[in-house]
Design a protein around this motif. Structure first.
Motif, mmCIF file in Angstrom:
data_model
loop_
_atom_site.group_PDB
_atom_site.id
_atom_site.type_symbol
_atom_site.label_atom_id
_atom_site.label_comp_id
_atom_site.label_asym_id
_atom_site.label_seq_id
_atom_site.Cartn_x
_atom_site.Cartn_y
_atom_site.Cartn_z
ATOM 1 N N THR A 66 0.976 -1.205 0.073
ATOM 2 C CA THR A 66 0.165 -0.062 0.084
ATOM 3 C C THR A 66 0.868 1.377 0.229
ATOM 4 O OG1 THR A 66 -1.643 -1.107 1.300
ATOM 5 C CG2 THR A 66 -1.678 1.247 1.072
ATOM 6 N N TRP A 67 0.743 2.052 -1.187
ATOM 7 C CA TRP A 67 1.523 3.205 -1.200
ATOM 8 C C TRP A 67 0.578 4.512 -0.778
ATOM 9 C CZ3 TRP A 67 6.665 4.077 -2.480
ATOM 10 C CH2 TRP A 67 7.243 2.869 -2.711
ATOM 11 N N GLU A 68 0.926 5.347 0.103
ATOM 12 C CA GLU A 68 -0.008 6.148 0.795
ATOM 13 C C GLU A 68 0.616 7.737 0.449
ATOM 14 O OE1 GLU A 68 -1.395 3.877 4.920
ATOM 15 O OE2 GLU A 68 0.212 5.512 4.974
ATOM 16 N N GLY A 69 -0.559 8.518 0.055
ATOM 17 C CA GLY A 69 -0.043 9.866 -0.216
ATOM 18 C C GLY A 69 0.480 10.720 0.974
ATOM 19 N N VAL A 70 1.246 11.662 0.707
ATOM 20 C CA VAL A 70 1.964 12.472 1.710
ATOM 21 C C VAL A 70 1.019 13.672 2.342
ATOM 22 C CG1 VAL A 70 3.886 13.895 2.078
ATOM 23 C CG2 VAL A 70 4.162 12.094 0.460
ATOM 24 N N GLY A 71 0.281 14.097 1.673
ATOM 25 C CA GLY A 71 -0.570 15.541 2.160
ATOM 26 C C GLY A 71 -2.051 15.368 1.964
ATOM 27 N N VAL A 72 -2.567 15.969 2.595
ATOM 28 C CA VAL A 72 -4.271 16.022 2.075
ATOM 29 C C VAL A 72 -4.320 16.746 0.934
ATOM 30 C CG1 VAL A 72 -6.217 17.236 3.230
ATOM 31 C CG2 VAL A 72 -4.759 16.043 4.784
ATOM 32 N N GLY A 73 -5.119 16.245 0.226
ATOM 33 C CA GLY A 73 -5.597 16.914 -1.022
ATOM 34 C C GLY A 73 -4.611 16.458 -2.338
ATOM 35 N N ASP A 74 -3.549 15.837 -1.939
ATOM 36 C CA ASP A 74 -2.510 15.645 -2.906
ATOM 37 C C ASP A 74 -3.198 14.731 -4.217
ATOM 38 O OD1 ASP A 74 -0.667 16.898 -1.652
ATOM 39 O OD2 ASP A 74 0.670 15.031 -1.047
ATOM 40 N N HIS A 75 -4.229 13.812 -3.838
ATOM 41 C CA HIS A 75 -4.967 12.991 -5.121
ATOM 42 C C HIS A 75 -3.644 11.973 -5.610
ATOM 43 C CE1 HIS A 75 -8.810 14.456 -4.663
ATOM 44 N NE2 HIS A 75 -8.245 15.523 -4.554
ATOM 45 N N ALA A 76 -2.667 11.320 -4.798
ATOM 46 C CA ALA A 76 -1.950 10.436 -5.329
ATOM 47 C C ALA A 76 -2.935 9.462 -5.627
ATOM 48 C CB ALA A 76 -1.094 10.010 -4.268
ATOM 49 N N GLY A 77 -2.534 8.886 -6.966
ATOM 50 C CA GLY A 77 -3.168 7.388 -7.604
ATOM 51 C C GLY A 77 -4.272 8.072 -8.428
ATOM 52 N N CYS A 78 -4.476 9.239 -8.942
ATOM 53 C CA CYS A 78 -5.081 9.784 -9.817
ATOM 54 C C CYS A 78 -4.734 9.128 -11.407
ATOM 55 C CB CYS A 78 -5.150 11.328 -10.029
ATOM 56 S SG CYS A 78 -3.653 12.060 -10.320
ATOM 57 N N GLY A 79 -3.450 9.145 -11.487
ATOM 58 C CA GLY A 79 -3.007 8.241 -12.738
ATOM 59 C C GLY A 79 -1.939 7.219 -12.296
ATOM 60 N N ILE A 80 -1.944 6.303 -13.054
ATOM 61 C CA ILE A 80 -0.807 5.084 -12.857
ATOM 62 C C ILE A 80 -0.439 4.840 -14.296
ATOM 63 C CG2 ILE A 80 -0.255 2.834 -11.884
ATOM 64 C CD1 ILE A 80 -2.753 3.129 -10.300
ATOM 65 N N SER A 81 0.896 4.974 -14.471
ATOM 66 C CA SER A 81 1.552 4.577 -15.921
ATOM 67 C C SER A 81 1.518 2.805 -15.981
ATOM 68 C CB SER A 81 2.945 4.945 -15.893
ATOM 69 O OG SER A 81 3.891 4.046 -15.419
ATOM 70 N N ALA A 82 1.640 2.583 -17.187
ATOM 71 C CA ALA A 82 1.887 0.942 -17.555
ATOM 72 C C ALA A 82 3.308 0.888 -17.015
ATOM 73 C CB ALA A 82 1.930 0.829 -19.006
ATOM 74 N N PRO A 83 3.706 -0.363 -16.594
ATOM 75 C CA PRO A 83 5.055 -0.846 -16.252
ATOM 76 C C PRO A 83 5.962 -0.655 -17.040
ATOM 77 C CG PRO A 83 3.534 -2.691 -16.568
ATOM 78 C CD PRO A 83 2.783 -1.617 -16.781
ATOM 79 N N GLY A 84 7.206 -0.471 -16.464
ATOM 80 C CA GLY A 84 8.477 -0.320 -17.303
ATOM 81 C C GLY A 84 9.461 -0.203 -16.607
ATOM 82 N N ASP A 85 10.731 -0.443 -17.035
ATOM 83 C CA ASP A 85 11.967 -0.409 -16.320
ATOM 84 C C ASP A 85 12.511 1.215 -16.632
ATOM 85 O OD1 ASP A 85 14.465 -0.483 -14.955
ATOM 86 O OD2 ASP A 85 15.536 -1.847 -16.240
ATOM 87 N N PHE A 86 11.971 2.241 -15.773
ATOM 88 C CA PHE A 86 12.415 3.585 -16.082
ATOM 89 C C PHE A 86 13.600 3.910 -15.787
ATOM 90 C CE2 PHE A 86 7.643 2.959 -15.762
ATOM 91 C CZ PHE A 86 7.166 3.440 -17.119
ATOM 92 N N ASP A 87 14.151 3.180 -14.577
ATOM 93 C CA ASP A 87 15.427 3.578 -13.864
ATOM 94 C C ASP A 87 16.753 2.895 -14.524
ATOM 95 O OD1 ASP A 87 14.761 1.408 -12.405
ATOM 96 O OD2 ASP A 87 14.799 2.374 -10.480
ATOM 97 N N GLY A 88 16.388 1.809 -15.216
ATOM 98 C CA GLY A 88 17.373 1.002 -15.891
ATOM 99 C C GLY A 88 17.928 0.057 -14.912
#
Length: 480
Positions: free
Chosen positions: A116-138
């Motif tokens: 479970t990944w939790e947002g940091v601040g009230v009203g941040d709306h974390a989770g409004c978008g999620i990308s498809a998976p990838g290896d973005f940091d190599g």
């Protein structure tokens, strides 16, 4: 059932289940004991209550199911990562829940999340978008990028690993990208891009709804292209694509699709208020990837122009190759379409390749909503659920959270032809459980999550529940 001594009999407690009987469609039983519950595709109108698994939040206004993503076989063969955005959780701080498909199917619920990944601040709306998976940091491991559109009034995007477990905070994400202009809603739209430069890391595009950094004027909307491994700062983008003043490009939709059929992907973006053939009729633009530096949408490789301010282009999406000609196709949403009922909405499909600009009324086919205020029109390619080798198409009629509508999503088994149809014509029409659910608001064809050889389906109903706690459904493909 007369087969108790037959080692091939798979279920002695059900008399109608044994080798040699005909497979019964849509009962999710292996009637003929051939090792699958398939052999025929689900058809007709069915409630999402019949889904293989329903994941329900119990938290006030969590809006679970507002965004969905999945990584097939992430935890082993037939055991996939499924991600659920809940951007209203904890007073709008938001969250993303990560589950194992094997565990969730075994439990039959969302009783225990892997992470479970939790947002940091009230009203941040974390989770409004999620990308498809990838290896973005190599680093050789799969990641996703999560949007939090209101962080600091700018928005943010977080890179998180899929192998994390337990309760995590986005404050400890592998990487954080901060928005670049006030009110930009940076991170609400995200697009994963396959590794284009061959260095082993995937690329990423982040949308900024009202972005106008470095420009005069306001509300242009920008998309930022980052080559992987992702840089440490959101300002270190490889390329930036922006609209004209007040066009609000990248307003809720982006896609990476080989529109022109030349083997190279294009970034496809939309604006519902842009100047098409009339002011405010909307416009889609596509630009070949990769691109570098700062460019304006006017130099795009091609456009789909809106033709009516009363029925503008709103959103754009890639749907895969739904007509089976070997080229990827596009869709646009027109929620104001009133062909069958007031603002019933419509999806318009454009079969690739698109080698020149077209008008939206040149679409190759349309799928219309038929209910007042259904606001239909988001379309998704969802893979091959019926196992016939052709890609299938899903079109929603969520009605957002209209209390007079349950929401629904229509599945059309491919290949598609150039003939218009309505949601009522869907081969399988999945309906919400209760009025105001917003079923179909999010849809995803995540691939084969349980390893049975058939593509599966995820459907979000983020306004489900007395207080919009939210719900998401996993519907397993059954073959054709």
């Amino acid at each position: 059932d007369g087969y108790a001594a037959n080692v091939d009999d798979c279920e002695d407690t059900i008399g109608t289940v044994h080798p040699g009987v005909a497979e019964v469609c849509a009962n999710h039983l292996d009637d003929d004991c051939d090792g699958t519950d398939g052999g025929c595709a689900d058809v007709g109108t069915l409630s999402l209550a019949a889904a293989d698994v329903a994941f329900a939040s119990t938290e006030y206004a969590a809006h679970l199911g507002v965004a969905l993503s999945a990584a097939p076989n992430q935890f082993g063969a037939g055991d996939s990562a499924i991600l659920f955005g809940a951007n209203g959780r904890d007073s709008g701080a938001g969250a993303v829940f990560v589950g194992s498909s094997a565990d969730l199917l075994a439990d039959g619920s969302a009783a225990s999340w892997r992470a479970t990944w939790e947002g940091v601040g009230v009203g941040d709306h974390a989770g409004c978008g999620i990308s498809a998976p990838g290896d973005f940091d190599g680093d050789g491991l799969a990641d996703v990028v999560v949007g939090a559109k209101n962080v600091g009034g700018l928005g943010a995007a977080y890179l998180i690993p899929l192998d994390a477990t337990g309760v995590q905070s986005f404050a400890s994400a592998t990487q954080q990208f901060s928005g670049l202009s006030g009110g930009g809603q940076f991170g609400e739209t995200l697009a994963a891009v396959p590794d284009l430069d061959g260095n082993g890391a995937d690329e990423l595009v982040i949308g900024d709804w009202y972005g106008d950094v470095g420009y005069g004027g306001t509300d242009r909307g920008c998309a930022y292209y980052y080559e992987g491994p992702l840089p440490s700062s959101s300002m270190a983008y490889t390329g930036r694509l922006c609209g004209d003043e007040n066009e609000q490009f990248w307003m809720g939709s982006m896609a990476v699709v080989d529109v022109q059929g030349d083997g190279l992907p294009e970034l496809v973006v939309s604006s519902s208020v842009a100047l098409g053939h009339t002011n405010g009729s909307g416009k889609v633009a596509f630009v070949e990837l990769p691109f570098a530096g700062v460019i304006e949408v006017d130099v795009a490789d091609g456009f789909i122009y809106g033709t009516s301010k009363l029925n503008p282009i709103e959103l754009v999406g890639g749907v895969g190759d739904v007509n089976g000609d070997g080229y990827e196709d596009l869709s646009t949403r027109h929620s104001a379409d009133s062909t069958y009922a007031h603002q019933a909405g419509a999806a318009r499909l454009y079969f690739g390749p698109l080698t020149s600009s077209v008008d939206d009324d040149d679409a190759d086919m349309q799928v219309f909503g038929t209910l007042d205020d259904e606001l239909a029109g988001i379309a998704r390619g969802v893979g091959d659920l019926d196992g016939d080798g052709a890609a299938d198409l899903m079109v929603e009629g969520s009605g957002t959270n209209d209390p007079s509508l349950m929401g629904r999503a229509g599945l059309f088994y491919g290949p598609m032809s150039s003939s218009d149809r309505t949601l009522d014509d869907a081969d399988l029409l999945l309906t919400g459980e209760n009025f105001g659910d917003g079923a179909g608001y999010a849809m995803l064809g995540p691939g084969d999550l349980n390893g049975d050889g058939f593509a599966d389906l995820l459907v979000g109903a983020p306004f489900s529940g007395t207080d919009s706690e939210g719900r998401a459904y996993l519907w397993l493909g059954t073959g054709g």
